[in-house]
Design a protein around this motif. Structure first.
Motif, PDB file in Angstrom:
ATOM      1  N   SER A 132      56.318 -12.634  82.252  1.00 52.19           N
ATOM      2  CA  SER A 132      56.332 -11.344  82.955  1.00 52.19           C
ATOM      3  C   SER A 132      55.485 -11.372  84.215  1.00 52.19           C
ATOM      4  O   SER A 132      55.688 -10.556  85.121  1.00 52.19           O
ATOM      5  N   LEU A 151      57.274 -11.410  87.535  1.00 55.40           N
ATOM      6  CA  LEU A 151      58.013 -10.243  87.997  1.00 55.40           C
ATOM      7  C   LEU A 151      57.388  -8.996  87.379  1.00 55.40           C
ATOM      8  O   LEU A 151      57.713  -8.609  86.265  1.00 55.40           O
ATOM      9  N   ILE A 188      57.125  -5.328  87.120  1.00 56.13           N
ATOM     10  CA  ILE A 188      57.855  -4.093  87.385  1.00 56.13           C
ATOM     11  C   ILE A 188      57.088  -2.926  86.781  1.00 56.13           C
ATOM     12  O   ILE A 188      56.550  -3.037  85.674  1.00 56.13           O
ATOM     13  N   TYR A 206      56.903   1.573  86.300  1.00 52.82           N
ATOM     14  CA  TYR A 206      57.595   2.861  86.358  1.00 52.82           C
ATOM     15  C   TYR A 206      56.596   3.950  86.743  1.00 52.82           C
ATOM     16  O   TYR A 206      55.712   4.286  85.955  1.00 52.82           O
ATOM     17  N   GLN A 215      56.323  -2.410  83.110  1.00 56.71           N
ATOM     18  CA  GLN A 215      57.409  -2.592  82.147  1.00 56.71           C
ATOM     19  C   GLN A 215      56.969  -3.435  80.961  1.00 56.71           C
ATOM     20  O   GLN A 215      57.327  -3.160  79.808  1.00 56.71           O
ATOM     21  N   ILE A 244      57.478  -3.140  76.740  1.00 55.31           N
ATOM     22  CA  ILE A 244      58.181  -4.172  75.986  1.00 55.31           C
ATOM     23  C   ILE A 244      57.283  -4.774  74.910  1.00 55.31           C
ATOM     24  O   ILE A 244      57.679  -4.917  73.739  1.00 55.31           O
ATOM     25  N   LEU A 252      65.557  -1.046  79.137  1.00 59.16           N
ATOM     26  CA  LEU A 252      64.620  -1.337  80.221  1.00 59.16           C
ATOM     27  C   LEU A 252      65.102  -2.521  81.060  1.00 59.16           C
ATOM     28  O   LEU A 252      65.063  -2.472  82.296  1.00 59.16           O
ATOM     29  N   LEU A 253      65.565  -3.576  80.395  1.00 59.72           N
ATOM     30  CA  LEU A 253      65.972  -4.789  81.108  1.00 59.72           C
ATOM     31  C   LEU A 253      67.277  -4.613  81.874  1.00 59.72           C
ATOM     32  O   LEU A 253      67.450  -5.174  82.957  1.00 59.72           O
ATOM     33  N   PHE A 280      66.688  -0.477  84.010  1.00 63.13           N
ATOM     34  CA  PHE A 280      65.449  -0.089  84.711  1.00 63.13           C
ATOM     35  C   PHE A 280      64.632  -1.306  85.120  1.00 63.13           C
ATOM     36  O   PHE A 280      63.411  -1.354  84.916  1.00 63.13           O
ATOM     37  N   SER A 281      65.288  -2.276  85.716  1.00 65.20           N
ATOM     38  CA  SER A 281      64.565  -3.483  86.134  1.00 65.20           C
ATOM     39  C   SER A 281      64.667  -3.722  87.628  1.00 65.20           C
ATOM     40  O   SER A 281      64.494  -4.851  88.098  1.00 65.20           O
ATOM     41  N   SER A 282      64.910  -2.714  88.393  1.00 65.33           N
ATOM     42  CA  SER A 282      65.040  -2.889  89.838  1.00 65.33           C
ATOM     43  C   SER A 282      63.954  -2.136  90.609  1.00 65.33           C
ATOM     44  O   SER A 282      64.075  -1.857  91.787  1.00 65.33           O
ATOM     45  N   LYS A 305      57.722  -4.222  92.824  1.00 65.94           N
ATOM     46  CA  LYS A 305      56.467  -4.743  92.286  1.00 65.94           C
ATOM     47  C   LYS A 305      55.314  -3.844  92.680  1.00 65.94           C
ATOM     48  O   LYS A 305      55.281  -3.293  93.769  1.00 65.94           O
TER      49      LYS A 305
END
Length: 269
Positions: A193, A196, A198, A200, A214, A218, A258-259, A262-264, A267
């Motif tokens: 992780s 990347l 991510i 929210y 994120q 997870i 989420l993957l 909601f992964s865009s 950072k």
């Protein structure tokens, strides 16, 4: 009868002052951050508050440290987050952080006075999950550009401490090996992780702006399932897959959502 009354009276005042001192500790931790603009004194205060860990013979120190890891992880995470929302680059766009800081102070008070003292199975799970969620939230909020090794080691400690906390409910004979195994799994997830990050954002005007990584969600979902899987049944019967199926379904659906959907999100920066 008089002896019983006196004991109850002392018990009441002991509980009262214990409650008061915990509230004072939370407030002082917050004030130290506000006044010094640094988390250093807050971290020292939190570590110093664990003095009873070493108020025994040295041969018990290691066990006491392990038993207090969940509390220490959560407490340090809250203190560092209170600092981060005011002075970290991760929250550079927050113009008024007072309400958010107060929310963390209230949460810390609730932890010290209501959540942490409870030792029943439900609250032990809540304690472990909160330490995982806020531990990873802190780690990937202020440490997203740290060296990978630091992130992996910290993640391993969080994973190890959380499962050990759960397994201590029934004093599992495999507590150490299972906790080490879970710590390695969590460390691997955090390493992946780390490439990347991510987050929210949860924003209410300019008075409440908080970003949840994120990976925190997870790992918390995976930990929830792991707790259900590794924790033995109360009647010592063999646990069936149907016993943990609800946790597996919930975690799987949450993580896939989420993957996939909601992964865009950019950072943290």
């Amino acid at each position: 009868m008089d002896f019983i009354r006196i004991s109850k009276k002392h018990s009441f005042w002991g509980s009262f002052f214990h409650l008061l001192f915990n509230i004072i500790l939370a407030v002082i931790v917050w004030l130290s951050i506000v006044i010094t603009k640094s988390p250093l004194i807050a971290i020292i205060l939190i570590i110093a508050s664990k003095w009873r860990t070493f108020a025994v013979r040295p041969r018990f120190w290691a066990v006491n440290v392990k038993s207090n890891l969940v509390d220490l992880i959560f407490s340090l995470s809250i203190a560092i987050l209170m600092y981060a929302i005011a002075y970290s680059n991760a929250y550079v766009n927050v113009t008024n952080n007072s309400i958010l800081q107060i929310c963390f102070v209230i949460l810390y008070i609730l932890w010290l006075t209501f959540i942490k003292p409870r030792s029943d199975e439900l609250f032990m799970k809540i304690q472990a999950l909160l330490s995982v969620f806020f531990g990873f939230t802190t780690l990937f909020t202020v440490g997203y550009n740290w060296d990978e090794l630091i992130t992996v080691i910290a993640s391993f400690i969080i994973g190890y401490a959380s499962l050990r906390h759960i397994l201590s409910i029934n004093s599992s004979k495999d507590i150490e090996i299972l906790s080490l195994f879970w710590g390695l799994i969590i460390a691997e997830i955090s390493w992946f992780s780390n490439f990347l990050v991510i987050a929210y954002p949860i924003q209410i005007s300019n008075i409440f702006n908080f970003a949840i990584p994120q990976v925190s969600i997870i790992v918390s979902a995976l930990s929830f399932t792991a707790f259900e899987f590794f924790l033995p049944k109360k009647d010592d019967k063999e646990k069936k897959f149907s016993d943990i199926l609800p946790a597996v379904i919930f975690s799987t659906i949450l993580i896939l959502m989420l993957l996939i959907f909601f992964s865009s999100i950019p950072k943290i920066a």
